[in-house]
Design a protein around this motif. Structure first.
Motif, PDB file in Angstrom:
ATOM      1  N   MET A  30       0.957  -1.378   0.062  1.00  0.00           N
ATOM      2  CA  MET A  30      -0.085  -0.018  -0.152  1.00  0.00           C
ATOM      3  C   MET A  30       0.801   1.256   0.052  1.00  0.00           C
ATOM      4  N   ASN A  31       0.725   1.802  -0.776  1.00  0.00           N
ATOM      5  CA  ASN A  31       1.223   3.515  -0.939  1.00  0.00           C
ATOM      6  C   ASN A  31       0.497   4.326  -0.387  1.00  0.00           C
ATOM      7  N   LEU A  32       1.154   5.155   0.867  1.00  0.00           N
ATOM      8  CA  LEU A  32       0.145   6.134   1.460  1.00  0.00           C
ATOM      9  C   LEU A  32      -0.210   7.313   0.562  1.00  0.00           C
ATOM     10  N   SER A  33       0.900   7.785  -0.249  1.00  0.00           N
ATOM     11  CA  SER A  33       0.544   8.951  -0.774  1.00  0.00           C
ATOM     12  C   SER A  33      -0.798   8.936  -1.866  1.00  0.00           C
ATOM     13  N   GLU A  34      -0.794   7.688  -2.533  1.00  0.00           N
ATOM     14  CA  GLU A  34      -1.675   7.273  -3.388  1.00  0.00           C
ATOM     15  C   GLU A  34      -3.036   6.688  -2.748  1.00  0.00           C
ATOM     16  N   SER A  35      -3.107   6.677  -1.452  1.00  0.00           N
ATOM     17  CA  SER A  35      -4.284   5.954  -0.740  1.00  0.00           C
ATOM     18  C   SER A  35      -5.101   7.395  -0.116  1.00  0.00           C
ATOM     19  N   THR A  36      -6.218   6.846   0.164  1.00  0.00           N
ATOM     20  CA  THR A  36      -7.110   7.881   0.869  1.00  0.00           C
ATOM     21  C   THR A  36      -6.839   7.801   2.491  1.00  0.00           C
TER      22      THR A  36
ATOM     23  N   THR B  82      -9.091   7.173   4.719  1.00  0.00           N
ATOM     24  CA  THR B  82      -9.886   5.970   5.181  1.00  0.00           C
ATOM     25  C   THR B  82      -9.242   4.563   4.827  1.00  0.00           C
ATOM     26  N   ASP B  83      -8.692   4.676   3.595  1.00  0.00           N
ATOM     27  CA  ASP B  83      -7.746   3.592   3.269  1.00  0.00           C
ATOM     28  C   ASP B  83      -6.763   3.334   4.378  1.00  0.00           C
ATOM     29  N   ILE B  84      -6.038   4.164   4.762  1.00  0.00           N
ATOM     30  CA  ILE B  84      -4.903   4.159   5.735  1.00  0.00           C
ATOM     31  C   ILE B  84      -5.489   3.879   7.159  1.00  0.00           C
ATOM     32  N   ARG B  85      -6.671   4.478   7.336  1.00  0.00           N
ATOM     33  CA  ARG B  85      -7.325   4.095   8.896  1.00  0.00           C
ATOM     34  C   ARG B  85      -7.490   2.724   8.732  1.00  0.00           C
ATOM     35  N   ASP B  86      -8.003   1.964   7.757  1.00  0.00           N
ATOM     36  CA  ASP B  86      -8.498   0.665   7.796  1.00  0.00           C
ATOM     37  C   ASP B  86      -7.285  -0.523   7.423  1.00  0.00           C
ATOM     38  N   ALA B  87      -5.964   0.078   7.279  1.00  0.00           N
ATOM     39  CA  ALA B  87      -4.892  -0.769   6.956  1.00  0.00           C
ATOM     40  C   ALA B  87      -4.708  -1.711   8.210  1.00  0.00           C
ATOM     41  N   ASP B  88      -4.467  -2.994   7.722  1.00  0.00           N
ATOM     42  CA  ASP B  88      -4.226  -3.930   8.815  1.00  0.00           C
ATOM     43  C   ASP B  88      -2.882  -4.306   9.167  1.00  0.00           C
TER      44      ASP B  88
ATOM     45  N   PHE C 103       1.463   3.256  12.717  1.00  0.00           N
ATOM     46  CA  PHE C 103       2.485   2.698  12.331  1.00  0.00           C
ATOM     47  C   PHE C 103       3.731   3.004  12.858  1.00  0.00           C
ATOM     48  N   ASP C 104       3.881   2.047  13.978  1.00  0.00           N
ATOM     49  CA  ASP C 104       5.114   2.148  14.770  1.00  0.00           C
ATOM     50  C   ASP C 104       5.929   1.063  14.929  1.00  0.00           C
ATOM     51  N   ARG C 105       6.091   0.806  13.522  1.00  0.00           N
ATOM     52  CA  ARG C 105       7.347  -0.047  13.295  1.00  0.00           C
ATOM     53  C   ARG C 105       7.685   0.452  11.948  1.00  0.00           C
TER      54      ARG C 105
END
Length: 241
Positions: A1-7, A9-15, A105-107
């Motif tokens: 997943m690319n952060l800059s290309e994501s919304t 909410t995509d980042i919020r829901d990333a597992d 994202f703490d690692r």
């Protein structure tokens, strides 16, 4: 997943709690190779390494935006080179990692493409890990691959760009680059480098012969660096911290 290309909410829901932060430099690489070699290679390795991590370990990581300017004042005599101070660089990288950690994202694995960044990144990652905001390590791709011809704008980096962005390599200028190149980095006496700036020992800004190597070598270097990064991502993801 690319952060800059994501919304958002995509980042919020990333597992995942794992992020990759590419870091490089904008500096001369001779008359034949682009100024962006270091950040372009770091970005490509970060993206390929995350893809490999998904294939090898079924893991997920977020790739953050590439930091394109680093500690590169040693190349100041060559036009187009940009640099920041070590303090500015450390603060920028640390605060970017703190932003990632704030969102879970703490690692963090910092993927580095520039030798001048190495010491500052080690210190920066150590400080944020010790202070408890995140666990971070820095990965410098050319320390993880089997090549003895790295140089600067030399066979390895030029080969990498021949594979990654061949249209940016001026093959007709490689002879000029080689004629003004140094055989090693620095001016050494009794274990001491007497030179601070690259212009003191290389006329073209190059170390090594960029006429050596090939697009195939560049492809191999990318695959090897991505594979090594994949293993590192799994180690960081599963490490008890």
């Amino acid at each position: 997943m690319n952060l800059s290309e994501s919304t958002w909410t995509d980042i919020r829901d990333a597992d995942t709690d794992l992020a990759v932060l590419p870091v490089g430099s904008t500096e001369q690489h001779g008359p034949h190779a682009p100024l962006g070699v270091d950040y372009m290679t770091a970005e490509a390795i970060a993206e390929a390494g995350v893809e490999q991590y998904a294939a090898d370990f079924d893991g997920e990581a977020v790739v953050g935006p590439t930091i394109p300017v680093g500690i590169a004042e040693e190349h100041r005599d060559f036009d187009g080179t940009l640099w920041v101070s070590e303090d500015t660089f450390r603060a920028y990288v640390r605060e970017t990692m703190e932003s990632l950690a704030y969102h879970g994202f703490d690692r963090v694995v910092v993927v580095n493409g520039h030798g001048g960044n190495v010491d500052a990144l080690r210190e920066c990652c150590g400080r944020i890990s010790r202070d408890g905001d995140a666990y971070a390590v820095s990965y410098t791709w050319f320390d993880a691959v089997a090549t003895e011809e790295l140089g600067h704008g030399g066979p390895a980096e030029t080969s990498f760009m021949r594979h990654l962005r061949p249209e940016l390599v001026h093959e007709e200028r490689t002879e000029e680059a080689a004629e003004g190149a140094a055989e090693q980095w620095g001016e050494w006496l009794n274990g001491t480098n007497l030179a601070y700036d690259s212009a003191e020992f290389t006329e073209s800004g190059v170390v090594g012969d960029p006429r050596n190597g090939s697009e195939e070598l560049g492809e191999e270097l990318l695959a090897e660096a991505a594979g090594a990064l994949s293993e590192l991502l799994d180690a960081v993801a599963t490490r008890a911290v």
